[in-house]
Design a protein around this motif. Structure first.
Motif, mmCIF file in Angstrom:
data_model
loop_
_atom_site.group_PDB
_atom_site.id
_atom_site.type_symbol
_atom_site.label_atom_id
_atom_site.label_comp_id
_atom_site.label_asym_id
_atom_site.label_seq_id
_atom_site.Cartn_x
_atom_site.Cartn_y
_atom_site.Cartn_z
ATOM 1 N N ALA B 179 -14.563 3.224 19.358
ATOM 2 C CA ALA B 179 -13.256 3.483 19.969
ATOM 3 C C ALA B 179 -12.205 3.857 18.933
ATOM 4 C CB ALA B 179 -12.807 2.258 20.762
ATOM 5 N N LEU B 180 -12.601 3.970 17.672
ATOM 6 C CA LEU B 180 -11.596 4.221 16.632
ATOM 7 C C LEU B 180 -11.555 5.704 16.277
ATOM 8 C CD1 LEU B 180 -12.435 1.257 14.241
ATOM 9 C CD2 LEU B 180 -10.768 1.343 16.095
ATOM 10 N N ASP B 181 -10.387 6.139 15.769
ATOM 11 C CA ASP B 181 -10.325 7.538 15.346
ATOM 12 C C ASP B 181 -11.054 7.710 14.017
ATOM 13 O OD1 ASP B 181 -8.463 7.066 13.161
ATOM 14 O OD2 ASP B 181 -7.002 6.708 14.770
ATOM 15 N N LEU B 182 -11.266 8.961 13.631
ATOM 16 C CA LEU B 182 -12.186 9.269 12.539
ATOM 17 C C LEU B 182 -11.808 8.557 11.235
ATOM 18 C CD1 LEU B 182 -14.647 11.000 11.829
ATOM 19 C CD2 LEU B 182 -13.039 12.718 10.977
ATOM 20 N N LYS B 183 -10.524 8.605 10.888
ATOM 21 C CA LYS B 183 -10.106 8.064 9.605
ATOM 22 C C LYS B 183 -10.338 6.551 9.571
ATOM 23 C CE LYS B 183 -6.275 8.427 6.393
ATOM 24 N NZ LYS B 183 -5.631 7.110 6.477
ATOM 25 N N LEU B 184 -9.920 5.911 10.655
ATOM 26 C CA LEU B 184 -10.068 4.471 10.761
ATOM 27 C C LEU B 184 -11.544 4.105 10.743
ATOM 28 C CD1 LEU B 184 -7.863 2.467 10.914
ATOM 29 C CD2 LEU B 184 -8.067 2.423 13.381
ATOM 30 N N ARG B 185 -12.352 4.967 11.361
ATOM 31 C CA ARG B 185 -13.771 4.681 11.444
ATOM 32 C C ARG B 185 -14.386 4.678 10.040
ATOM 33 N NH1 ARG B 185 -17.015 8.537 15.140
ATOM 34 N NH2 ARG B 185 -14.861 8.859 15.755
ATOM 35 N N LYS B 186 -13.986 5.634 9.253
ATOM 36 C CA LYS B 186 -14.500 5.703 7.880
ATOM 37 C C LYS B 186 -14.100 4.442 7.113
ATOM 38 C CE LYS B 186 -16.144 9.947 8.068
ATOM 39 N NZ LYS B 186 -17.580 9.992 8.420
ATOM 40 N N GLU B 187 -12.851 4.031 7.281
ATOM 41 C CA GLU B 187 -12.371 2.834 6.593
ATOM 42 C C GLU B 187 -13.168 1.612 7.016
ATOM 43 O OE1 GLU B 187 -7.754 3.896 6.685
ATOM 44 O OE2 GLU B 187 -8.191 1.759 6.969
ATOM 45 N N MET B 188 -13.360 1.497 8.329
ATOM 46 C CA MET B 188 -14.057 0.320 8.832
ATOM 47 C C MET B 188 -15.515 0.336 8.426
ATOM 48 S SD MET B 188 -12.020 -1.768 10.198
ATOM 49 C CE MET B 188 -13.172 -2.912 10.936
ATOM 50 N N GLN B 189 -16.083 1.538 8.278
ATOM 51 C CA GLN B 189 -17.471 1.607 7.819
ATOM 52 C C GLN B 189 -17.602 0.972 6.443
ATOM 53 O OE1 GLN B 189 -18.801 5.662 8.030
ATOM 54 N NE2 GLN B 189 -18.898 5.645 10.276
ATOM 55 N N VAL B 190 -16.645 1.300 5.591
ATOM 56 C CA VAL B 190 -16.670 0.723 4.240
ATOM 57 C C VAL B 190 -16.531 -0.790 4.334
ATOM 58 C CG1 VAL B 190 -15.468 0.645 2.037
ATOM 59 C CG2 VAL B 190 -15.729 2.817 3.257
ATOM 60 N N GLU B 191 -15.629 -1.226 5.200
ATOM 61 C CA GLU B 191 -15.400 -2.666 5.296
ATOM 62 C C GLU B 191 -16.611 -3.397 5.853
ATOM 63 O OE1 GLU B 191 -11.892 -4.408 6.289
ATOM 64 O OE2 GLU B 191 -10.614 -2.701 5.775
ATOM 65 N N LEU B 192 -17.258 -2.758 6.815
ATOM 66 C CA LEU B 192 -18.464 -3.378 7.375
ATOM 67 C C LEU B 192 -19.515 -3.536 6.288
ATOM 68 C CD1 LEU B 192 -19.197 -1.886 10.930
ATOM 69 C CD2 LEU B 192 -18.657 -4.239 10.297
ATOM 70 N N THR B 193 -19.692 -2.491 5.486
ATOM 71 C CA THR B 193 -20.667 -2.562 4.392
ATOM 72 C C THR B 193 -20.304 -3.690 3.441
ATOM 73 O OG1 THR B 193 -20.614 -0.181 4.547
ATOM 74 C CG2 THR B 193 -21.935 -1.108 2.792
ATOM 75 N N ASN B 194 -19.018 -3.770 3.093
ATOM 76 C CA ASN B 194 -18.581 -4.828 2.178
ATOM 77 C C ASN B 194 -18.834 -6.207 2.767
ATOM 78 O OD1 ASN B 194 -17.778 -2.881 0.448
ATOM 79 N ND2 ASN B 194 -15.587 -3.016 0.995
ATOM 80 N N LEU B 195 -18.466 -6.349 4.036
ATOM 81 C CA LEU B 195 -18.663 -7.637 4.701
ATOM 82 C C LEU B 195 -20.135 -8.005 4.690
ATOM 83 C CD1 LEU B 195 -16.473 -7.642 7.934
ATOM 84 C CD2 LEU B 195 -16.450 -9.309 6.077
ATOM 85 N N HIS B 196 -20.963 -7.023 4.981
ATOM 86 C CA HIS B 196 -22.389 -7.294 5.022
ATOM 87 C C HIS B 196 -22.901 -7.749 3.669
ATOM 88 C CE1 HIS B 196 -26.691 -5.876 4.883
ATOM 89 N NE2 HIS B 196 -26.692 -6.813 5.818
#
Lengths: 375, 380, 312
Positions: B179-196
């Motif tokens: 549900a996120l826009d492209l830029k936010l999605r990229k940011e959250m992808q990085v954060e998900l990886t970090n969290l993992h």
């Protein structure tokens, strides 16, 4: 095209309506410093009702007319009768006071209500010359206390108030009002009293040895306390609904009018009527013409029709109320005329009292009544 | 229950502990089979994605793990215990829902504390863990807001925090960034990886976005029509798709239907339905092919070169004509109609001085190594 | 000043009327939409209420009497112990009915909205609302037939029961429910249950089921999910339905009158009596005003506390 037509018709109508509404509102507002509530003015009879001369509007108790009676009147006079019913004198009075008097030509108030309505100027003084057959009435109804000389009302029926009980289920039959207090254990929540302040308070006063029309606050207080002690035994205060309940066997004793007692006894002979020994109220239901009545001619026709001995006898037999018409009584079959519930012995009647309106003191009764029925 | 010792996330040997296993799981809804015999083994600490087009059964698979659905047949095992019919509230997993499903009658703090309160933790412990988790998702400033007062990205963080605060053995993510826009999605992808990486939890993510799956996951399973088409690392999936569906679904590709014409030890020759002869290097996926078997040849657009002159190098070289040229910034996307009538797409790095005109005659060239031959056994 | 700041950048004209008037005109135009309903409300609600208020200020007003507001005696009478008792009883009936309807209605609405097969939902709802198609008076009379001393219920209870006698248990005594408060609660609850179910259904149907899954996922068992998610999420519906039942119950006249017998005088019956039996219109008007106040307070409470999530 048709749409335009309709529109142009609509606007004036709406404007007229708004104008009327505005007038009504401002009228109310302007006069609100001291306006009277639903002032009753004798309206000129509306031509709708008099013009045809064919319709008679009657406001009556629910059990006082039937189809046959109305039909035979229409047959005799050609006047169609339309009946509205009420279930208490007070309800009827309220309706007449807010202007309903112009809707009816004949009303059937009880004796005390006749006086009350007369004092408020709601009644038409009857033209004695137009009444035929008043001299057929029993002597005590020729000049009743509530309306001397029958100048505003004509008595239609009379009776007593007493206790209707089921002689099969009750081992001991009631003889006086105090039976209800003595048998509280047996009667628990299976009795009803009339939904009428004067009847209930009056009966209690009478049992205590006072008058139905007592104006002594101490006596009233005593009667009220007596009733409070009876309250847990009472199922409800009811004027009409007890009939069906006592027939179904739900009730053991009901306080009721003699006319109703005769009616239920027809359906179940074990339902008997007792006039309490210490005395009870004697009531008369009458016919009156409201001061603002339309179609007065038809109203007189109706009164005269009901005064006919043959009609009075038929009605007495069919609708179970005692007629004050002594000629009619003679025409009744013995089964009816000897029914002590309808026509009690003179010795019994001697102890009975009429309920009379007490003016402002009525409010004291009402207070006790509210207290009793609300707690 | 939530021990989750940190493992080397890259270790995928058989000796690692399995967190989630699905064994021959079927799910039938009103006569429609959504999941057909899925077998899955998800290792402790790995980032596992279930990828597929909509309606492929990937969300149902996730819901079977979460416990919102009970399988019609088969077994669900979580941390070695059979959980097939265990209700969701007794499973050591937590879910980040698609579009978050936050409780809008509770504040951010209350949303996150929900699970801990249900477990009856002491107040102090709850406060500490909620605070810690808020910090983890960088939402300390929004403690007392209601979800409706947050942006999509902020809601996403709260949803993550609400699940993570319970320290689940497995974190399930249902289209978490959809549900996120492209830029936010990229940011959250990085954060998900970090969290993992920081938490070392097992993540199971459902997505239809292949890029997301390729960039985040340790392993991917591609689902199609209720079945798993292929499980592998992102590069395995991309480089060596084992079916035409996977090849087509993951990235863009050009597919040519045909038959095996000749086989030898290292190469396969295929004749396409349009009578083109192609040479393909033999790979594990094409080992068991027989002569005359119906196959599909797959060539990625970026592996094709376009030349104005015919290439003399040994390989696949076909004449054609440029049909469309689409400028995409870093790349140029060309559609070439070959003389055989096939249309192929070609992705060229943006090195042109000026874009070539349509209708220019060109030669498309790719080496046998750059294409794949896939049997057409399941997808016709 | 603040309005100027927030308004779109306009040249600093001291007279901003040219800008303001079109907006004002549009606003008035929209007000016109309220016209018909406004007139209706004004004539049939506001005006009569004002008249009622005026009547309530006339001590001892009888029909035909002069309306000359002069004091608060009628209101003082309202606070006599017996009238307070009546009000307390009215609140008990209305409140009790609300609670019973909520307890009975919520599971039903929940079941229809969330668990019943979709294709049956409308049919089930219609079935539930069906009793409303008959006259409420008729339904009340039906309850009399059931609850009375010789009624259906007592006949069933007291009929020879082989199981009870085999177990050596005494027979069930007749229940005296009619003409007492239990009958009123039964009759009122029965009458208002459909409204409760309908409104709760509308609210529960909109409930986001993923929230239930989310709660379950976070470890809440079905009961915890119900208390901590379903109920708070449907609170506006619960409040609206309860308020409707409560207010209607406060004004109910038929059920207490027919089922309650002698000791169940309620405020609406008392008002009726003032107008039609004892002709105390002033006092009756004062009672009516108090009833209006009670209802207004209930609505105010709803607006203040009913809907936390919508308020935020």
């Amino acid at each position: 095209m048709t749409n335009d037509l309709r529109l142009s018709q609509f606007y004036p109508t709406r404007r007229r309506f708004l104008k009327t509404a505005a007038a009504a509102v401002s009228g109310l507002a302007l006069s609100s410093c001291g306006w009277t509530l639903a002032q009753v003015r004798p309206k000129p009879p509306s031509n709708k009702k008099t013009g045809a001369n064919k319709k008679l509007y009657i406001y009556t108790w629910s059990s006082y007319t039937d189809e046959d009676l109305l039909k035979s009147f229409t047959k005799e006079t050609g006047i169609e009768v339309i009946v509205a019913v009420y279930d208490s004198n007070e309800t009827m009075l309220a309706k007449i006071q807010i202007g309903g008097g112009a809707d009816y030509s004949i009303i059937y108030p009880s004796d005390y209500m006749v006086r009350q309505m007369r004092d408020k100027g709601l009644l038409l003084e009857l033209d004695q010359d137009r009444l035929i057959g008043l001299d057929n009435l029993l002597p005590q109804f020729q000049n009743p206390v509530y309306d001397p000389g029958n100048s505003y009302s004509v008595p239609l029926s009379w009776g007593t108030t007493g206790l209707i009980y089921n002689s099969k289920t009750l081992k001991q039959a009631p003889e006086d009002w105090d039976y209800l207090w003595e048998q509280q254990q047996v009667l628990s929540r299976r009795i009803t009293l009339l939904d009428d302040v004067r009847e209930v308070m009056g009966a209690t006063l009478r049992m205590l040895g006072y008058s139905y029309n007592s104006q002594d606050p101490a006596q009233l207080e005593q009667a009220y306390k007596k009733l409070v002690s009876l309250k847990p035994t009472i199922a409800s205060f009811s004027t009409d609904t007890w009939k069906e309940q006592i027939l179904a066997g739900d009730l053991l004793v009901s306080m009721g009018y003699s006319a109703d007692a005769v009616e239920v006894a027809k359906e179940n002979p074990s339902l008997q009527y007792a006039i309490p020994r210490s005395g009870t109220s004697l009531w008369t239901d009458t016919m009156i013409i409201p001061a603002s009545a339309p179609n007065r001619d038809a109203a007189y026709d109706w009164i005269n029709f009901m005064l006919q001995p043959a009609v009075a006898a038929q009605v007495c037999e069919r609708l179970n109320f005692a007629t004050p018409n002594q000629v009619a009584i003679k025409q009744l079959p013995p089964k009816v005329s000897e029914n002590l519930s309808l026509f009690p012995k003179e010795s019994v009647l001697e102890k009975c009292e009429r309920i009379i309106p007490l003016g402002k003191f009525n409010q004291v009764y009402d207070r006790y009544w509210t207290q009793l029925t609300s707690s | 229950m939530s021990q989750t010792a940190v493992q080397n996330p890259d270790a995928k040997g058989t000796d690692t502990v399995l967190d989630v296993e699905l064994r021959k799981v079927f799910k039938v809804f009103n006569g429609e089979t959504a999941v057909r015999g899925v077998d899955l083994e998800i290792h402790q600490g790995e980032f596992f994605s279930i990828l597929g087009p909509s309606g492929c059964g990937k969300t149902t698979t996730l819901r079977l793990i979460a416990g919102f659905e009970m399988p019609s047949a088969g077994e669900v095992v979580i941390q070695g215990k059979s959980m097939t019919y265990v209700p969701p509230y007794r499973r050591p997993v937590n879910t980040v829902f698609q579009s978050y499903a936050l409780f809008n009658h509770l504040t951010v703090w209350e949303n996150i504390a929900f699970g801990l309160r249900i477990k009856g933790l002491p107040k102090a412990a709850i406060a500490e863990r909620v605070k810690e988790t808020l910090k983890l998702v960088k939402m300390e400033a929004f403690t007392n807001r209601f979800p409706t007062q947050l942006s999509g990205g902020q809601q996403q963080r709260v949803a993550l925090a609400r699940a993570l605060v319970n320290r689940p053995a497995v974190l399930l993510l249902d289209e978490p960034l959809g549900a996120l826009d492209l830029k936010l999605r990229k940011e959250m992808q990085v954060e998900l990886t970090n969290l993992h990486q920081d938490l070392g939890l097992t993540f199971v993510m459902v997505t239809h976005d292949q890029e997301e799956a390729l960039s985040l996951s340790d392993r991917i399973s591609v689902m199609h029509e209720g079945k798993i088409e292929q499980i592998g690392t992102p590069s395995e999936i991309y480089e060596c798709p084992q079916s035409a569906f996977v090849a087509d679904f993951i990235g863009d590709t050009n597919l040519f239907g045909g038959r095996v014409f000749a086989l030898d030890a290292s190469e396969i020759q295929v004749v396409t339905e349009t009578k083109m002869k192609m040479v393909v290097q033999k790979q594990s996926a094409s080992m068991s092919l027989n002569p005359q078997e119906a196959v599909v040849v797959s060539v990625r657009p970026e592996k094709i070169q376009l030349n104005l002159e015919p290439s003399c190098v040994q390989g696949n070289c076909f004449e054609g004509r440029l049909k469309h040229v689409m400028y995409l910034g870093t790349h140029v996307h060309c559609v070439v109609e070959l003389t055989s009538g096939d249309r192929i797409t070609v992705k060229q790095p943006n090195t042109f001085a000026s874009l070539p005109d349509p209708q220019t005659p060109v030669y498309a060239y790719w080496t046998p190594k750059d294409c794949l031959v896939l049997a057409c056994r399941d997808t016709a | 000043m603040s309005t100027q700041i927030s308004s779109p950048p306009t040249p600093p004209t001291p007279k901003s009327e040219p800008q303001a008037s079109p907006t004002a005109g549009r606003w008035l135009g929209y007000l016109g939409l309220l016209g018909p309903a406004g007139i209706w409300l004004g004539l049939l609600l506001v005006l009569p209420t004002l008249v009622l208020f005026e009547l309530s200020l006339v001590p001892g007003l009888e029909p035909g009497g002069l309306v000359n507001p002069s004091g608060l005696e009628n209101y003082l009478r309202v606070f006599e112990p017996v009238n307070l008792l009546v009000m307390k009883r009215s609140l008990f009936f209305a409140g009790g009915t609300t609670v019973i309807c909520l307890l009975l209605g919520f599971p039903v609405a929940y079941w229809i909205a969330l668990l019943a097969p979709t294709k049956w939902r409308n049919l089930l709802l219609v079935g539930f609302v069906l009793p409303l198609w008959t006259s409420s008076l008729l339904r009340t009379y039906a309850w009399i037939t059931i609850l009375r001393y010789s009624g259906v219920l007592n006949t069933l209870l007291t009929s020879p029961n082989p199981w009870l006698s085999n177990l050596g248990l005494p027979t069930i005594p007749r229940l005296e429910l009619l003409n007492d408060w239990p009958a009123v609660l039964i009759g009122m609850s029965y009458g208002y249950l459909p409204y409760m179910v309908l409104i709760l259904y509308a609210s529960l149907e909109k409930l986001d089921r993923r929230l239930l899954e989310a709660a379950s996922d976070l470890g809440a068992n079905p009961i915890q999910t119900f208390c901590q998610v379903t109920v708070p999420q449907t609170m506006p519906g619960i409040a609206a339905a309860s308020l409707l039942v409560f207010i209607t119950g406060l004004g109910d006249f038929v059920d207490p009158e027919l089922l309650g017998g002698d000791s169940t005088m309620t405020i609406s019956r008392l008002i009726y009596n003032q107008f039609l039996k004892t002709n105390q219109w002033g006092f009756g008007s004062a009672l009516s005003m108090v009833l209006i106040m009670l209802v207004s307070i209930a609505i105010a409470l709803l607006l203040k506390f009913g809907d936390r999530s919508a308020a935020s």
